[in-house]
Design an enzyme around this catalytic site. Structure first.
Site, PDB file in Angstrom:
ATOM      1  N   GLY A  15     123.052   0.592  27.196  1.00 47.10           N
ATOM      2  CA  GLY A  15     124.011   1.195  26.270  1.00 47.10           C
ATOM      3  C   GLY A  15     124.321   2.643  26.577  1.00 47.10           C
ATOM      4  O   GLY A  15     125.227   3.232  25.999  1.00 47.10           O
ATOM      5  N   HIS A  16     123.594   3.239  27.497  1.00 47.72           N
ATOM      6  CA  HIS A  16     123.749   4.681  27.783  1.00 47.72           C
ATOM      7  C   HIS A  16     123.823   4.909  29.284  1.00 47.72           C
ATOM      8  O   HIS A  16     122.835   5.357  29.872  1.00 47.72           O
ATOM      9  CB  HIS A  16     122.568   5.447  27.189  1.00 47.72           C
ATOM     10  CG  HIS A  16     122.828   6.912  27.011  1.00 47.72           C
ATOM     11  ND1 HIS A  16     122.637   7.840  27.998  1.00 47.72           N
ATOM     12  CD2 HIS A  16     123.282   7.607  25.944  1.00 47.72           C
ATOM     13  CE1 HIS A  16     122.922   9.050  27.541  1.00 47.72           C
ATOM     14  NE2 HIS A  16     123.318   8.928  26.297  1.00 47.72           N
ATOM     15  N   PHE A  17     124.831   4.675  29.945  1.00 54.86           N
ATOM     16  CA  PHE A  17     126.113   4.109  29.551  1.00 54.86           C
ATOM     17  C   PHE A  17     126.406   2.925  30.470  1.00 54.86           C
ATOM     18  O   PHE A  17     126.050   2.988  31.645  1.00 54.86           O
ATOM     19  CB  PHE A  17     127.222   5.152  29.703  1.00 54.86           C
ATOM     20  CG  PHE A  17     127.038   6.357  28.823  1.00 54.86           C
ATOM     21  CD1 PHE A  17     127.447   6.318  27.501  1.00 54.86           C
ATOM     22  CD2 PHE A  17     126.460   7.502  29.318  1.00 54.86           C
ATOM     23  CE1 PHE A  17     127.293   7.440  26.682  1.00 54.86           C
ATOM     24  CE2 PHE A  17     126.309   8.611  28.507  1.00 54.86           C
ATOM     25  CZ  PHE A  17     126.721   8.585  27.191  1.00 54.86           C
ATOM     26  N   LEU A  55     122.491   6.781  32.347  1.00 58.94           N
ATOM     27  CA  LEU A  55     121.899   8.123  32.293  1.00 58.94           C
ATOM     28  C   LEU A  55     120.768   8.142  31.276  1.00 58.94           C
ATOM     29  O   LEU A  55     120.849   7.471  30.241  1.00 58.94           O
ATOM     30  CB  LEU A  55     122.937   9.162  31.859  1.00 58.94           C
ATOM     31  CG  LEU A  55     124.097   9.433  32.797  1.00 58.94           C
ATOM     32  CD1 LEU A  55     125.089  10.375  32.131  1.00 58.94           C
ATOM     33  CD2 LEU A  55     123.605  10.013  34.115  1.00 58.94           C
ATOM     34  N   VAL A  60     117.482   0.856  27.541  1.00 60.63           N
ATOM     35  CA  VAL A  60     118.141   2.111  27.162  1.00 60.63           C
ATOM     36  C   VAL A  60     119.416   2.303  27.981  1.00 60.63           C
ATOM     37  O   VAL A  60     120.450   2.728  27.469  1.00 60.63           O
ATOM     38  CB  VAL A  60     117.181   3.309  27.362  1.00 60.63           C
ATOM     39  CG1 VAL A  60     117.915   4.634  27.236  1.00 60.63           C
ATOM     40  CG2 VAL A  60     116.035   3.238  26.370  1.00 60.63           C
TER      41      VAL A  60
END
Length: 149
Positions: free
Chosen positions: A35-37, A42, A32
């Protein structure tokens, strides 16, 4: 916490008739966060809401004596007040506001230490388990987080 499996609650700390307090440890590494971020990982806000919803669901499950499951039906008045980074230890609280007619309204809060990072009013639909396999799986997961009927 296993984000990829949506197992957000790691341990139930306390449970009363209308209140449940749990803990959720955000993993240091997860796809997760790739890609975030990138470079600034986060926990997505939607997963913060999901964590509160699961705590609310566990409260309703325990209130029913493990006879009824709870499904998220509505998110209202959600406020994301802070950022949650990998490695955070979160306290998740679920408080019952209203229960009746197959729906329950609860207040969920998420805190890191003494800082509230999120809150929401969550409506859950309560219903009988649709299959014995699902009921058995939920009971098994409840046992691993320290929740009993």
């Amino acid at each position: 916490m296993r984000l990829e499996y949506f197992e957000m609650i790691d341990r139930v700390l306390s449970r009363e008739e209308e209140r449940l307090v749990a803990e959720a440890h955000v993993p240091e590494a997860s796809p997760v966060f790739e890609g975030h971020f990138p470079g600034f990982p986060l926990m997505p806000g939607v997963l913060m809401v999901e964590t509160m919803a699961q705590a609310c669901g566990w409260l309703m499950l325990a209130r029913s004596g493990f006879t009824r499951m709870a499904l998220l039906a509505k998110v209202g008045e959600a406020k994301l007040r802070g950022m949650v980074k990998p490695g955070a230890l979160l306290t998740v609280t679920a408080e019952l506001v209203h229960d009746g007619s197959g729906y329950a309204v609860l207040k969920g809060t998420l805190a890191e230490g003494n800082t509230r990072v999120a809150e929401a009013e969550l409506t859950l639909r309560t219903m009988a388990f649709p299959s014995p396999e699902l009921e058995a799986g939920v009971r098994a997961r409840a046992a691993t987080i320290g929740l009993s009927a």
